[in-house]
Design a protein around this motif. Structure first.
Motif, mmCIF file in Angstrom:
data_model
loop_
_atom_site.group_PDB
_atom_site.id
_atom_site.type_symbol
_atom_site.label_atom_id
_atom_site.label_comp_id
_atom_site.label_asym_id
_atom_site.label_seq_id
_atom_site.Cartn_x
_atom_site.Cartn_y
_atom_site.Cartn_z
ATOM 1 N N GLN A 1 0.732 -1.059 -0.076
ATOM 2 C CA GLN A 1 0.117 0.247 0.123
ATOM 3 C C GLN A 1 0.790 1.455 -0.065
ATOM 4 O OE1 GLN A 1 -3.014 -0.600 3.357
ATOM 5 N NE2 GLN A 1 -3.842 1.362 1.827
ATOM 6 N N VAL A 2 0.415 2.493 -0.520
ATOM 7 C CA VAL A 2 1.242 3.969 -0.703
ATOM 8 C C VAL A 2 0.287 4.962 0.389
ATOM 9 C CG1 VAL A 2 1.844 5.168 -2.043
ATOM 10 C CG2 VAL A 2 1.776 3.157 -3.349
ATOM 11 N N HIS A 3 1.366 5.668 0.936
ATOM 12 C CA HIS A 3 0.929 6.712 1.204
ATOM 13 C C HIS A 3 1.193 7.085 1.651
ATOM 14 C CE1 HIS A 3 -1.493 3.838 4.481
ATOM 15 N NE2 HIS A 3 -0.665 3.020 4.736
ATOM 16 N N LEU A 4 1.063 8.963 1.227
ATOM 17 C CA LEU A 4 1.562 10.157 0.561
ATOM 18 C C LEU A 4 0.835 10.882 1.814
ATOM 19 C CD1 LEU A 4 0.660 10.344 -3.295
ATOM 20 C CD2 LEU A 4 2.463 9.169 -2.262
ATOM 21 N N VAL A 5 1.688 11.645 2.753
ATOM 22 C CA VAL A 5 1.686 12.508 3.646
ATOM 23 C C VAL A 5 2.252 13.785 2.626
ATOM 24 C CG1 VAL A 5 2.206 13.051 6.058
ATOM 25 C CG2 VAL A 5 1.883 10.232 5.567
ATOM 26 N N GLU A 6 0.811 14.670 2.934
ATOM 27 C CA GLU A 6 1.670 16.550 2.710
ATOM 28 C C GLU A 6 2.245 17.110 4.068
ATOM 29 O OE1 GLU A 6 -2.196 15.116 0.181
ATOM 30 O OE2 GLU A 6 -1.637 15.257 2.443
ATOM 31 N N SER A 7 2.894 17.981 3.551
ATOM 32 C CA SER A 7 2.750 19.103 5.151
ATOM 33 C C SER A 7 3.290 19.958 4.148
ATOM 34 C CB SER A 7 4.179 18.542 5.763
ATOM 35 O OG SER A 7 5.638 18.676 4.761
ATOM 36 N N GLY A 8 3.160 21.479 4.390
ATOM 37 C CA GLY A 8 3.378 23.083 3.994
ATOM 38 C C GLY A 8 2.244 23.924 4.174
ATOM 39 N N GLY A 9 1.231 23.719 4.408
ATOM 40 C CA GLY A 9 0.258 24.255 4.274
ATOM 41 C C GLY A 9 -0.150 25.588 5.748
ATOM 42 N N GLY A 10 -1.196 26.347 5.162
ATOM 43 C CA GLY A 10 -1.611 27.344 6.273
ATOM 44 C C GLY A 10 -2.031 28.349 5.051
ATOM 45 N N LEU A 11 -1.531 29.337 6.487
ATOM 46 C CA LEU A 11 -2.477 31.065 5.845
ATOM 47 C C LEU A 11 -1.488 31.856 5.363
ATOM 48 C CD1 LEU A 11 -4.600 33.058 5.881
ATOM 49 C CD2 LEU A 11 -4.754 33.844 8.271
ATOM 50 N N ALA A 26 6.323 3.737 -0.325
ATOM 51 C CA ALA A 26 5.818 2.679 -1.707
ATOM 52 C C ALA A 26 6.342 1.040 -0.890
ATOM 53 C CB ALA A 26 5.412 3.751 -2.420
ATOM 54 N N SER A 27 6.566 0.865 -0.059
ATOM 55 C CA SER A 27 7.391 -0.185 0.147
ATOM 56 C C SER A 27 6.250 -1.341 -1.358
ATOM 57 C CB SER A 27 7.386 -0.772 1.526
ATOM 58 O OG SER A 27 7.684 -2.086 1.431
ATOM 59 N N GLY A 28 7.340 -2.186 -1.919
ATOM 60 C CA GLY A 28 6.712 -2.837 -2.970
ATOM 61 C C GLY A 28 6.755 -1.926 -4.356
ATOM 62 N N PHE A 29 6.488 -0.950 -4.348
ATOM 63 C CA PHE A 29 6.037 -0.112 -5.587
ATOM 64 C C PHE A 29 7.271 0.584 -6.180
ATOM 65 C CE2 PHE A 29 1.387 -0.900 -5.259
ATOM 66 C CZ PHE A 29 1.110 -1.252 -4.214
ATOM 67 N N SER A 30 7.001 1.146 -7.603
ATOM 68 C CA SER A 30 7.704 1.835 -8.214
ATOM 69 C C SER A 30 6.918 3.026 -8.448
ATOM 70 C CB SER A 30 8.181 1.664 -9.066
ATOM 71 O OG SER A 30 7.331 0.676 -10.150
ATOM 72 N N ILE A 31 7.937 4.466 -8.539
ATOM 73 C CA ILE A 31 6.935 5.740 -8.305
ATOM 74 C C ILE A 31 7.266 6.376 -9.633
ATOM 75 C CG2 ILE A 31 6.077 7.841 -7.238
ATOM 76 C CD1 ILE A 31 6.194 6.670 -4.736
ATOM 77 N N ARG A 98 1.499 8.207 -9.111
ATOM 78 C CA ARG A 98 1.320 7.130 -10.012
ATOM 79 C C ARG A 98 1.912 6.063 -9.954
ATOM 80 N NH1 ARG A 98 -3.051 5.036 -12.682
ATOM 81 N NH2 ARG A 98 -2.256 4.148 -14.663
ATOM 82 N N VAL A 99 2.128 5.029 -9.639
ATOM 83 C CA VAL A 99 2.238 3.722 -8.618
ATOM 84 C C VAL A 99 2.443 1.913 -9.823
ATOM 85 C CG1 VAL A 99 3.141 4.800 -6.189
ATOM 86 C CG2 VAL A 99 1.176 2.427 -7.096
ATOM 87 N N HIS A 105 2.840 -5.823 -11.310
ATOM 88 C CA HIS A 105 2.656 -5.100 -12.292
ATOM 89 C C HIS A 105 1.372 -3.752 -12.958
ATOM 90 C CE1 HIS A 105 6.479 -6.638 -12.966
ATOM 91 N NE2 HIS A 105 6.152 -7.898 -12.946
ATOM 92 N N ILE A 106 0.907 -4.147 -12.314
ATOM 93 C CA ILE A 106 -0.266 -3.422 -12.555
ATOM 94 C C ILE A 106 -0.256 -2.110 -11.657
ATOM 95 C CG2 ILE A 106 -2.750 -2.562 -10.933
ATOM 96 C CD1 ILE A 106 -2.917 -5.525 -11.104
ATOM 97 N N GLU A 107 -0.876 -0.846 -12.619
ATOM 98 C CA GLU A 107 -0.343 0.140 -11.829
ATOM 99 C C GLU A 107 -1.179 1.038 -10.929
ATOM 100 O OE1 GLU A 107 2.494 1.585 -16.095
ATOM 101 O OE2 GLU A 107 0.669 3.371 -15.370
ATOM 102 N N SER A 108 -1.698 1.777 -10.417
ATOM 103 C CA SER A 108 -2.570 2.930 -10.132
ATOM 104 C C SER A 108 -2.481 3.900 -9.369
ATOM 105 C CB SER A 108 -3.043 2.233 -8.946
ATOM 106 O OG SER A 108 -1.962 2.187 -7.581
ATOM 107 N N ASP A 109 -2.994 5.234 -8.880
ATOM 108 C CA ASP A 109 -3.120 6.291 -8.041
ATOM 109 C C ASP A 109 -3.262 5.766 -6.997
ATOM 110 O OD1 ASP A 109 -4.877 7.722 -11.528
ATOM 111 O OD2 ASP A 109 -2.456 7.288 -11.366
#
Length: 121
Positions: A1-11, A26-31, A98-99, A105-109
Motif C-alpha cells: 500500500q502507498v501512503h502519501l503525507v503532505e505538509s506545509g500548508g497554511g495561511l 511505497a514499499s513494493g511499488f515503483s513511483i 502514479r505507482v 505490475h498493476i499501475e494505480s493512482d
C-alpha cells in the motif's frame, strides 16, 4: 500500500510564498509520477503540476512562472514551491503519485489527505 503525507500548508498573505512537501511510503511499488492537484471550494480537483522520475515537469498554465515542482527520487518526496500567491490559489492541495506494483505490475493512482492553503489578507 502507498501512503502519501503532505505538509506545509497554511495561511499566507497575497504575494507571499509557501512550500508544500509530500513524503511517500511505497514499499513494493515503483513511483513513476508525483505531483500536486488542488481543489477549491465548489470546484473540481485540478492539476497543479506533476514531475516524472526523469524530472520532466508538467505544470498547469495557471501556475507557470509562480510554482516550481521538484522531486527527490531517493527519498520519494516531492515539493512544490509557491510564489506570488493569489487569493484564487486558495484550495486544498493534494499530493499525487502514479505507482506500479513490483509483483503484479498493476499501475494505480494514490492520493494524500490534502493540506489547506489559504491566501488572505
Amino acid at each position: 500500500q502507498v501512503h502519501l503525507v503532505e505538509s506545509g500548508g497554511g495561511l499566507v498573505h497575497p504575494g507571499g510564498s509557501l512550500t508544500l512537501s509530500c513524503a511517500a511510503s511505497a514499499s513494493g511499488f515503483s513511483i513513476y509520477v508525483m505531483g500536486w492537484y488542488r481543489q477549491a471550494p465548489g470546484k473540481q480537483r485540478e492539476l497543479v503540476a506533476t514531475i516524472t522520475s526523469d524530472g520532466i515537469t508538467n505544470p498547469a498554465d495557471s501556475v507557470k512562472g509562480r510554482f516550481a515542482i521538484s522531486r527527490d527520487n531517493a527519498e520519494d518526496t516531492v515539493s512544490l514551491q509557491i510564489d506570488s500567491l493569489k487569493r484564487e490559489d486558495t484550495a486544498v492541495y493534494y499530493c499525487y503519485a502514479r505507482v506500479k506494483n513490483y509483483y503484479n505490475h498493476i499501475e494505480s493512482d494514490s492520493w494524500g489527505q490534502g493540506t489547506q492553503v489559504t491566501v488572505s489578507s
